[in-house]
Design a protein around this motif. Structure first.
Motif, PDB file in Angstrom:
ATOM      1  N   SER B  47       0.846  -1.199   0.000  1.00 18.83           N
ATOM      2  CA  SER B  47       0.000   0.000   0.000  1.00 18.83           C
ATOM      3  C   SER B  47       0.872   1.236   0.000  1.00 18.83           C
ATOM      4  N   GLU B  49       1.387   5.606  -1.465  1.00 12.57           N
ATOM      5  CA  GLU B  49       0.830   6.785  -2.114  1.00 12.57           C
ATOM      6  C   GLU B  49       1.937   7.632  -2.697  1.00 12.57           C
ATOM      7  N   HIS B  50       1.572   8.403  -3.711  1.00 19.05           N
ATOM      8  CA  HIS B  50       2.598   9.154  -4.414  1.00 19.05           C
ATOM      9  C   HIS B  50       2.009  10.434  -4.994  1.00 19.05           C
ATOM     10  N   ASP B  51       2.760  11.524  -4.829  1.00 15.38           N
ATOM     11  CA  ASP B  51       2.352  12.781  -5.447  1.00 15.38           C
ATOM     12  C   ASP B  51       3.039  12.917  -6.798  1.00 15.38           C
ATOM     13  N   ILE B  78      -2.099   1.609  -4.710  1.00 19.68           N
ATOM     14  CA  ILE B  78      -1.398   2.893  -4.637  1.00 19.68           C
ATOM     15  C   ILE B  78      -2.357   4.045  -4.924  1.00 19.68           C
ATOM     16  N   VAL B  79      -2.183   5.103  -4.149  1.00 19.47           N
ATOM     17  CA  VAL B  79      -2.937   6.334  -4.368  1.00 19.47           C
ATOM     18  C   VAL B  79      -2.018   7.306  -5.097  1.00 19.47           C
ATOM     19  N   LEU B  80      -2.454   7.754  -6.255  1.00 19.49           N
ATOM     20  CA  LEU B  80      -1.656   8.716  -7.026  1.00 19.49           C
ATOM     21  C   LEU B  80      -2.386  10.054  -7.027  1.00 19.49           C
ATOM     22  N   ARG B  81      -1.642  11.118  -6.800  1.00 20.74           N
ATOM     23  CA  ARG B  81      -2.250  12.452  -6.820  1.00 20.74           C
ATOM     24  C   ARG B  81      -1.626  13.281  -7.927  1.00 20.74           C
ATOM     25  N   GLU B 129      -7.031  12.779  -7.646  1.00 20.19           N
ATOM     26  CA  GLU B 129      -6.547  11.648  -6.866  1.00 20.19           C
ATOM     27  C   GLU B 129      -7.195  10.372  -7.385  1.00 20.19           C
ATOM     28  N   LEU B 131      -7.068   5.844  -7.209  1.00 19.76           N
ATOM     29  CA  LEU B 131      -6.589   4.654  -6.522  1.00 19.76           C
ATOM     30  C   LEU B 131      -6.382   3.572  -7.564  1.00 19.76           C
TER      31      LEU B 131
END
Lengths: 170, 336
Positions: B47, B49-51, B78-81, B129, B131
């Protein structure tokens, strides 16, 4: 074992390709043959009866007969007169349909002159042209096939460069 | 680095992302930012996340993740913003509609395979954002995908953020005016996000997806010009142009649309030692370069046959790509 399977698969692909190739060459051979018979017919026809061309072209059935006729001509050169007369009568028939108003004698004379004039050329065209197309048909077919191959771009070569060519042959 | 100059911000962001999903990578960029040393680590997943940098779309990052995600040690979530829809990269909507069904064809399946758009972000400021979740697979199935079939239906999404919600309706109307001439089964969703879900910049756009009876999915998309860049685009114009782009894509045809050609080829390469076949439309320049990379990394060369459609009204030239997979299997996944 897996590798073996994969290899056999590859072989199958290659075989398929070969089959396709042979089929294609067969096809192109036929095509070529059809084309040349057509052109051969034309040369025999056009040279002998330039004026009656239109009428003979209209009648599809006439083509076969005239072709045989020309072969006969080649065979017995002594019966020159006979074939000519036969031809003239043939031409007369066709001509009658096309040009009804003109007098028969005039047409015949005109045709005769032309026939005599062109017959000599016709003979040379017959032997050199009509029989030529039969020579090495397979080679011609092969050439046509190769030309076809070259006209479609080889994507593999475009993508991977010339290196592929050598590996392909192995 | 593609440019003569330095490592650009979005590339730096991409390298950081790669660092996150792997374990034990060594990455060194020299001081002037012109050379990159990369020693690969294991694909780890988990799990995260990435900006993402707002100068490129999330699609830029997601495209690579789609290639890597099936081979992680742990399923990637992964959460991408950043920017969800822009004019350069494939938008998240299109990847969701096209790449996921493609992965399923290779046996990468399961409930956890999904792309979810939580917030939309348009350039230049972004603020979107998403997922992305993908299960892991030990081996990939080979595919035999050579008959695309006829178009069954057209779906799409017209989105608008921080502009009038009418924009979406206007785009739908104009796109339908073209597409309805060809088939009746068209449904274009309007997606107007508000408040915090609408990101930081205004904009609108349209994604269209054509689906065939055999499950081939072809896509097209257009987005409005970013705020403060270029002339204002009329939604009617955009809708019509997007519909035409979709028709163009249908003309090109093939079993995989032009955005996903390279993904399909990669997964074919990494499949079991078995023959995979796929019929593609004309190869995109990206795909051609990708094929060269596949050769240099995997020593694999595809058998490429051009197929001219013999029937009339069957679109442009097609390319049949055949290869035998290298038999790659996910090393990190223990056998039970």
């Amino acid at each position: 074992a897996r590798k073996g399977v994969a290899k056999s698969e590859q072989y199958e692909i290659r075989r398929e390709e070969e089959e396709m190739r042979s089929q294609m060459s067969c096809h192109s051979l036929k095509k070529r043959a059809v084309l040349t018979t057509d052109s051969g017919n034309c040369t025999a026809e056009e040279a002998s009866e330039s004026e009656a061309e239109n009428s003979s072209m209209d009648e599809g059935d006439d083509e076969e007969g005239s072709h045989e006729e020309s072969e006969v001509e080649v065979l017995d050169e002594k019966g020159f007169r006979r074939t000519q007369e036969k031809k003239i009568s043939n031409v007369k028939q066709t001509e009658l349909k096309a040009v009804e108003d003109e007098e028969d004698d005039d047409v015949e004379n005109l045709l005769k002159e032309e026939e005599e004039f062109e017959e000599k050329i016709d003979f040379s065209a017959d032997t050199a042209g009509a029989l030529k197309w039969k020579e090495d048909l397979t080679q011609k077919a092969a050439q046509v096939f190769l030309r076809q191959q070259q006209s479609t771009p080889n994507l593999r070569k475009l993508i991977y460069g010339t290196v592929v060519e050598d590996e392909d042959r192995e | 680095m593609a440019r003569k100059g330095k490592c650009v911000d979005f590339e730096a962001s991409f390298i950081r992302l790669i660092d996150k999903v792997t374990n034990g990578s060594r990455i060194e960029i020299n001081q002037t930012g012109t050379t990159l040393y990369y020693q690969p680590g294991l694909l780890y997943g988990g799990s995260l996340e990435h900006d993402c940098s707002p100068s490129r779309g999330i699609g830029y990052y997601l495209e690579s993740l789609l290639c890597l995600a099936p081979f992680m040690k742990h399923p990637l979530k992964i959460v991408l913003r950043g920017v969800t829809n822009d004019q350069v990269d494939p938008s998240v909507d299109v990847l969701k509609a096209t790449a996921l069904p493609l992965l399923k064809k290779f046996g990468i399946d399961g409930e956890s395979l999904e792309i979810k758009i939580n917030r939309r972000g348009m350039p230049p400021k972004g603020g979107g954002e998403i997922l992305f979740a993908c299960p892991v697979k030990k081996v990939l199935q080979p595919i035999q995908f050579t008959d695309p079939g006829k178009i069954k239906r057209i779906r799409g999404t017209a989105y608008s953020v921080r502009v009038s919600p009418q924009m979406a309706n206007r785009m739908v109307e104009s796109a339908r005016s073209i597409l309805n001439k060809f088939l009746p089964d068209i449904y274009i969703y309007t997606d107007h996000m508000k408040g915090v879900n609408s990101g930081k910049s205004p904009g609108f756009g349209l994604c269209l997806v054509a689906e065939t009876i055999n499950g081939t999915i072809l896509s097209a998309e257009l987005a409005s010009n970013p705020q403060g860049q270029g002339a204002a685009v009329l939604p009617e114009e955009l809708g019509q142009n997007c519909a035409k782009l979709l028709l163009e894509e249908v003309y090109r045809g093939g079993c995989v649309d032009s955005t996903n050609q390279s993904l399909a080829l990669l997964l074919m390469t990494l499949g079991q030692q078995d023959v995979s076949k796929v019929l593609l439309g004309p190869l995109s320049p990206y795909t051609i370069e990708f094929l060269r990379h596949l050769r240099s990394f995997f020593q694999i060369m595809f058998k490429i046959e051009t197929k001219t459609p013999e029937e009339e009204h069957k679109g442009g030239e097609k390319v049949l790509m055949t290869c035998v997979g290298i038999g790659f299997s996910n090393l990190s996944k223990t056998i039970r």
